[in-house]
Scaffold this active site. Structure first.
Site, short mmCIF file in Angstrom:
data_model
loop_
_atom_site.label_atom_id
_atom_site.label_comp_id
_atom_site.label_asym_id
_atom_site.label_seq_id
_atom_site.Cartn_x
_atom_site.Cartn_y
_atom_site.Cartn_z
CG ASP A 55 -48.95 10.94 24.79
OD1 ASP A 55 -50.14 10.94 24.41
OD2 ASP A 55 -47.99 10.82 24.02
CE LYS A 91 -55.49 14.79 18.49
NZ LYS A 91 -55.36 13.37 18.89
CD GLU A 144 -47.56 14.51 25.34
OE1 GLU A 144 -48.68 14.87 24.93
OE2 GLU A 144 -46.59 14.28 24.59
NE ARG A 154 -78.77 21.43 4.61
CZ ARG A 154 -79.13 20.48 5.45
NH1 ARG A 154 -78.43 20.24 6.56
NH2 ARG A 154 -80.20 19.74 5.20
CE LYS A 206 -48.47 17.12 22.26
NZ LYS A 206 -49.91 16.92 22.00
#
Length: 280
Positions: free
Chosen positions: A217, A134, A196, A99, A166
């Site tokens: 962005d 992310k 950004e 597994r 940012k």
């Protein structure tokens, strides 16, 4: 593969086995201790296969002495119902490792497969496909490796290796120019410094401050086209936010240099793989 990467793979596997095996595999203990087995790993759908270092490390830790014959190269494509690998060794140990091997393989192959689709969507344009931060906590090195296997490129690994200024940084630092000037003090420690922007006015301000990497962005398509014209090669431009596989061709056609896509990693569906013992 450098030493840090290998240490990360070892740590990933150790953590996964501790989580799954704990004090011992009670079900594998039902199999006679001296019995050996031969198993095949099959992919049930078209996919880009990724995760060999983690599979091999899992077998090293959980099934020492096991042998593996790979039928698909790392980063190679496998057709549905294709044979990925054959594994031989202690039956008990292979059952224990099964597994964990498949979990790494199904997850990393999913990232590589998703990335390959996105890379194909911008083929013929200058745009490169990049990942984001992310990621699943604890698996960033693994998932960013999978992005590379799928033909994509990595953005910064974390907060420690590059600077991305940012909107909140700009606000807290007292403005875009002030934030960028402060960032230049860390230029030797950062692989890049990027700012950004959300509007064309902010882009003009960034260009005036001498910024060489700009992240657009969530800009509408027409504004992206205007931004490319404004930059006129004075800085590299990256798109982020609102990016989908369907929109990639028109976004890449604007002439931007980079497109970062969180979905490469965060929106994946595990690839369908199985390990079957001979006779099962």
């Amino acid at each position: 593969m450098d030493q840090h990467f290998l240490q990360q793979v070892e740590a990933d596997v150790r953590r996964a086995l501790e989580e799954d095996v704990g004090s011992g595999d009670l079900t594998a203990a039902l199999v006679p201790a001296g019995r050996t087995a031969h198993a095949t790993i099959v992919c049930r759908e078209d996919a880009v296969i990724c995760g060999r270092p983690w599979v091999m490390e899992t077998l090293r830790q959980a099934a020492p002495g096991a042998t593996v014959h790979w039928h698909v190269d790392e980063g190679g494509r496998c057709r549905a119902n294709g044979l990925v690998a054959e594994v031989s060794g202690s039956a008990r140990a292979l059952l224990t490792a099964e597994r964990t091997c498949l979990n790494f393989l199904q997850t990393l192959s999913a990232v590589a497969t998703s990335t390959a689709r996105h890379v194909q969507a911008v083929a013929g344009t200058p745009a490169r496909i990049l990942d984001t931060r992310k990621t699943i906590p604890g698996l960033r090195v693994a998932q960013k490796y999978a992005v590379r296997c799928g033909g994509g490129h990595n953005h910064r690994m974390g907060l420690h290796d590059a600077i991305l200024i940012k909107e909140n940084h700009i606000s807290a630092a007292g403005g875009l120019a002030a934030a960028y000037a402060a960032a230049l003090q860390y230029a030797e420690r950062a692989s890049f410094i990027q700012v950004e922007v959300e509007t064309l006015a902010q882009l003009e301000e960034a260009l005036g401050a001498g910024v060489t990497m700009v992240l657009l962005d969530n800009m509408p398509l027409e504004q992206i086209r205007l931004a490319v014209g404004m930059a006129a090669g004075r800085c590299s431009l990256e798109i982020s936010g609102g990016v989908s596989l369907e929109r990639l061709p028109e976004l890449a056609a604007t002439g931007v240099d980079r497109i970062s896509v969180g979905a490469l990693i965060k929106d994946i569906r595990a690839i369908d793989l199985s390990m079957r013992f001979d006779g099962a």
